[in-house]
Scaffold this active site. Structure first.
Site, mmCIF file in Angstrom:
data_model
loop_
_atom_site.group_PDB
_atom_site.id
_atom_site.type_symbol
_atom_site.label_atom_id
_atom_site.label_comp_id
_atom_site.label_asym_id
_atom_site.label_seq_id
_atom_site.Cartn_x
_atom_site.Cartn_y
_atom_site.Cartn_z
ATOM 1 N N TRP A 213 0.838 -1.205 0.000
ATOM 2 C CA TRP A 213 0.000 0.000 0.000
ATOM 3 C C TRP A 213 0.870 1.251 0.000
ATOM 4 O O TRP A 213 0.512 2.264 -0.605
ATOM 5 C CB TRP A 213 -0.916 -0.006 1.227
ATOM 6 N N HIS A 214 2.013 1.172 0.660
ATOM 7 C CA HIS A 214 2.896 2.340 0.702
ATOM 8 C C HIS A 214 3.639 2.546 -0.611
ATOM 9 O O HIS A 214 4.083 3.656 -0.901
ATOM 10 C CB HIS A 214 3.911 2.188 1.846
ATOM 11 N N GLY A 215 3.773 1.494 -1.410
ATOM 12 C CA GLY A 215 4.443 1.641 -2.692
ATOM 13 C C GLY A 215 4.825 0.296 -3.266
ATOM 14 O O GLY A 215 5.117 -0.650 -2.527
#
Length: 622
Positions: A401-403
Site C-alpha cells: 500500500w505504501h508503494g
C-alpha cells in the site's frame, strides 16, 4: 495548502469566519448550508493541492454514492424474486465498486510496477502512458499535460480506502446509504483529513453531519492544544531533525560513521512519528473547531511491548481498515480462504518480478505448501497457522500500500514476521526461550567469525542483547523470593524493568525495519528498487562495520541540538499517559488571555525552527 504554511491558516481564518456566520442559527436549513459550504471549501482545498485531480475525487464520490444505493436496494430495500438474486446483485455491485476504486488506485500508484512486470515476464517494451493527461490535452491545443509520466494524486490512497469502507459497510448492513450526494461528498472530502488521514469510517462520521454545531469552552481549548501540539511535532521535531541530520545521512550514508548511521536510523523513527502524528493532531484540532470529531490515529506507539501492540497503536485507522476489510475477509484467525492462496500466488509473482530470482518465488511457494500440509495433517494447529498466514499477508499488502517496490515489501514482511515470532515467543516456557536464544546467539557469533559480514554482526549484537535480557529474566524467575522479605517490592521493580526492556526491544525492531521504509521513500518508481537497496546496504555496512569511537565526541559537539531534540522528543513520548492528559486539560481550562499568550509564545518558538524550504508531510507521497 500545507498545515505548516501561512496560506493555509489565512484560508482557514476566512473559512471559519463564514462558518461562524452560518452556524449562528441552529436550523435544519443552516445545517444543510454548513455541510454544502464545507464540501465546496474542501474541494477548493484539494484543488489547491492537486489541481485537476479534483475530478478523480469527484468521480469516486459519485460512483460509490450511486453503487452503495444500488447495493442497499438489492439487498435490503426491496425483496427480489428469487431472493438469492438480490444478494447476488448486491455482491456484483460491491465487486464493481472495488474494481473501480482499486483500479484507479492501481493505475496512479502501481502503473510503473505493472508495466515493468509485464515487460519482464513477456519480454515486451511497454512504456507508461498517462491516459488522463492525454484526454486533458484533447481539450487544449497547447498540450499542457505530460503524457509520458504519471503523477500520484495527493491523498488518493486515503480517500479510496474511505469509500471502500463505506460501500462495504452498506453491503454488510452496518449503515444505510447517505441519501444526499452533497452530504456524502462532504464525508469523503472533509479537508482536514483528506490528504493524509485518518481514514474515517462512515458510521463514525456521517451521523455528525446531522448534529447541530456545538463547541464548549474546554473543547475549544483542547482543539487549540492539538493544533499547537501538531505544529510543534512537525516543525521542531520532524523537519529540524530531517533537514539538519537525517536527510544528510540517508542521502550519503558512506560519508558518515557507523554510529552516525545508527543514530540517524533511530532519529528517523522519531521523525516519521512526529511528522505523521503531527498532521493528525492538527487535523483533529481543526475539525474539532468546526464541531466534528476525527478518530484517534496514534496512541504513543513507541510504548508498545511487542510488534502486535505497536500496530494497535500506530496509524490506528489504517490498522483497523486492514483488519476489517482485508484480514477478516481472508479468514482472520479461523481459516484460509481462496483470497489467502490468491494473494500468496500474487506475492510470489511480485517477488519474482522485483528480485528477478526464482529462488524468492520458490521460497514463498514452499512455505505455502508446508502450511497447507501442516494444516491438513495437524488440525489442532490449523487455526494458529491460518491466523499467522493471514496476518503475514495483511502486513505484506500493507507494505505494498505504501508503494510497489521491493523495500516496502521487505518492510511489511519484517513486521509480519515480527508479529508471528512474538506470538510463538509468548507461548514458550522460559527454558525453551533461553535455549533458543543461546543457540541463535552462538550461531551468529560463529557466522560473524567466519564471514565478517556487517549485517551478520548487527544481528549478532542484537541477539546478544536479547539473550542478556532473557538470561536475567530467567534467573530472576527461577529464584524464589519470599514475599515477607521485600519480595513484593522486588517483583514490582522487576516487572517495570521487564516492561522497559520489552519497549526498548520493540522500538529497536521497528526502527530497523524502517531502514527499508525510508530508503525507498520519495524516489522515482522507475529507480526505487535499486536506489533503496543500495542505500539500505550502505547503511547496514556502515553500522555493522568497524566503529571509530573518537568520532562520537565530535558528533555530539557538532550535532548537539539534534541530539537534545531527539532525547527530549523520546522522553515526552514515554511520559505516562495520565501526565499528558493532565497538562492537556490544564491548557484547555486556561483563561482566554492566558491561552492567547501561550499560543503566541509557542508560535514564536516554532517559527525559530522553520527551515528555508517547507518540508511536505511524509505521508503525502502515499
Amino acid at each position: 495548502m500545507l498545515f505548516t504554511q501561512f496560506y493555509f491558516w489565512a484560508f482557514f481564518a476566512i473559512v471559519y469566519s463564514v462558518f461562524a456566520l452560518i452556524v449562528r442559527k441552529q436550523t435544519s436549513a443552516r445545517l444543510h448550508l454548513r455541510n454544502v459550504f464545507l464540501l465546496f471549501v474542501s474541494w477548493f482545498f484539494y484543488y489547491k493541492t492537486s489541481g485537476l485531480f479534483l475530478l478523480i475525487l469527484a468521480f469516486v464520490t459519485l460512483s460509490d454514492w450511486l453503487i452503495a444505493k444500488g447495493i442497499y436496494r438489492a439487498r435490503y430495500a426491496a425483496p427480489a424474486s428469487p431472493p438469492s438474486w438480490g444478494s447476488r446483485r448486491g455482491s456484483l455491485l460491491l465487486v464493481l465498486s472495488v474494481v473501480i476504486d482499486l483500479g484507479l488506485l492501481a493505475y496512479f500508484k502501481y502503473a510503473y510496477f505493472f508495466t515493468n512486470m509485464v515487460n519482464d515476464l513477456f519480454g515486451c517494451s511497454f512504456e507508461v502512458f498517462d491516459v488522463f493527461a492525454y484526454v486533458g490535452n484533447g481539450f487544449r491545443s497547447a498540450g499542457r499535460f505530460d503524457v509520458e509520466s504519471i503523477v500520484l494524486p495527493v491523498g488518493i490512497s486515503f480517500y479510496i480506502f474511505q469509500v471502500i469502507s463505506y460501500t462495504a459497510d452498506v453491503y454488510r448492513g452496518k449503515i444505510k446509504p447517505v441519501r444526499n450526494l452533497l452530504d456524502f461528498g462532504f464525508y469523503v472530502s472533509f479537508f482536514p483529513q483528506l490528504v493524509a488521514g485518518p481514514i474515517v469510517r462512515a458510521e463514525e462520521f456521517i451521523p455528525q453531519l446531522y448534529k447541530p454545531f456545538h463547541l464548549s469552552r474546554r473543547q475549544f481549548g483542547m482543539a487549540v492544544f492539538w493544533i499547537l501540539n501538531g505544529l510543534t511535532k512537525k516543525i521542531i521535531l520532524s523537519d529540524y531533525l530531517a533537514v539538519n541530520f537525517i536527510d544528510r545521512v540517508f542521502d550519503n550514508p558512506l560519508l558518515f560513521s557507523g554510529f552516525e548511521n545508527l543514530f540517524a536510523l533511530f532519529a528517523y523513527s522519531l521523525q516519521v512519528y512526529a511528522d505523521f502524528s503531527g498532521y493528525t493532531d492538527i487535523a483533529i484540532g481543526v475539525a474539532m473547531l468546526m464541531g466534528f470529531y476525527l478518530p484517534r490515529n496514534f496512541d504513543s506507539p513507541y510504548k508498545a511491548q511487542n510488534p502486535q501492540e505497536f500496530w494497535r497503536r500506530w496509524h490506528m485507522s489504517l490498522s483497523r481498515w486492514l483488519k476489517n476489510y482485508l484480514y477478516i475477509p481472508l479468514g482472520g484467525n479461523r481459516n484460509a480462504t481462496f483470497g489467502t492462496y490468491f494473494w500468496i500466488a500474487l506475492i510470489a509473482l511480485i517477488a519474482l518480478v522485483l528480485t528477478g530470482s526464482w529462488a524468492a518465488t520458490a521460497v514463498i511457494a514452499i512455505v505455502a505448501v508446508v502450511v497447507a500440509l501442516v494444516a491438513y495433517f495437524r488440525p489442532a494447529h490449523r487455526k494458529l497457522l491460518y491466523a499467522n498466514l493471514n496476518s503475514f499477508i495483511t502486513m505484506l499488502l500493507g507494505g505494498l500500500w505504501h508503494g510497489a517496490s521491493w523495500n516496502f515489501m521487505i518492510w511489511g514482511g519484517l513486521n509480519g514476521i515480527g508479529m508471528i515470532v512474538n506470538k510463538f515467543w509468548r507461548t514458550m516456557g522460559w527454558n525453551l526461550r533461553l535455549i533458543l536464544m543461546t543457540t541463535l546467539t552462538f550461531s551468529l557469533m560463529l557466522a560473524d567469525y567466519f564471514t565478517h559480514l556487517p549485517a551478520i554482526r548487527v544481528f549478532m549484537v542484537w541477539a546478544l542483547m536479547v539473550w542478556i535480557g532473557t538470561m536475567i529474566q530467567y534467573i530472576y524467575r527461577t529464584l524464589p523470593i519470599p514475599p515477607h522479605k521485600g519480595g513484593g517490592k522486588t517483583h514490582c521493580i522487576a516487572e517495570k524493568i521487564g516492561i522497559t526492556w520489552a519497549v526498548l526491544q520493540t522500538f529497536t525492531f521497528i526502527t530497523f525495519t524502517r531502514l527499508f521504509f525510508r530508503s525507498g521513500s520519495n524516489l522515482d518508481p522507475a529507480t526505487a528498487n535499486q536506489v533503496a537497496w543500495e542505500t539500505a546496504t550502505n547503511m547496514m555496512n556502515q553500522i555493522g562495520g568497524a566503529w571509530n569511537s573518537s568520532i562520537i565526541p565530535a558528533f555530539l559537539q557538532e550535532y548537539w541540538a539534534v541530539v537534545v531534540l531527539f532525547v527530549l522528543g523520546m522522553v515526552i513520548h514515554w511520559l505516562p499517559s495520565k501526565w499528558k492528559q493532565w497538562y492537556r486539560l490544564r491548557f484547555a481550562s486556561m483563561p482566554l488571555w492566558a491561552m492567547l499568550i501561550a499560543v503566541a509564545a509557542v508560535v514564536f518558538i516554532v517559527y525559530q525552527f522553520i527551515t528555508a524550504d517547507m518540508q511536505p508531510f511524509i505521508y503525502f507521497q502515499f
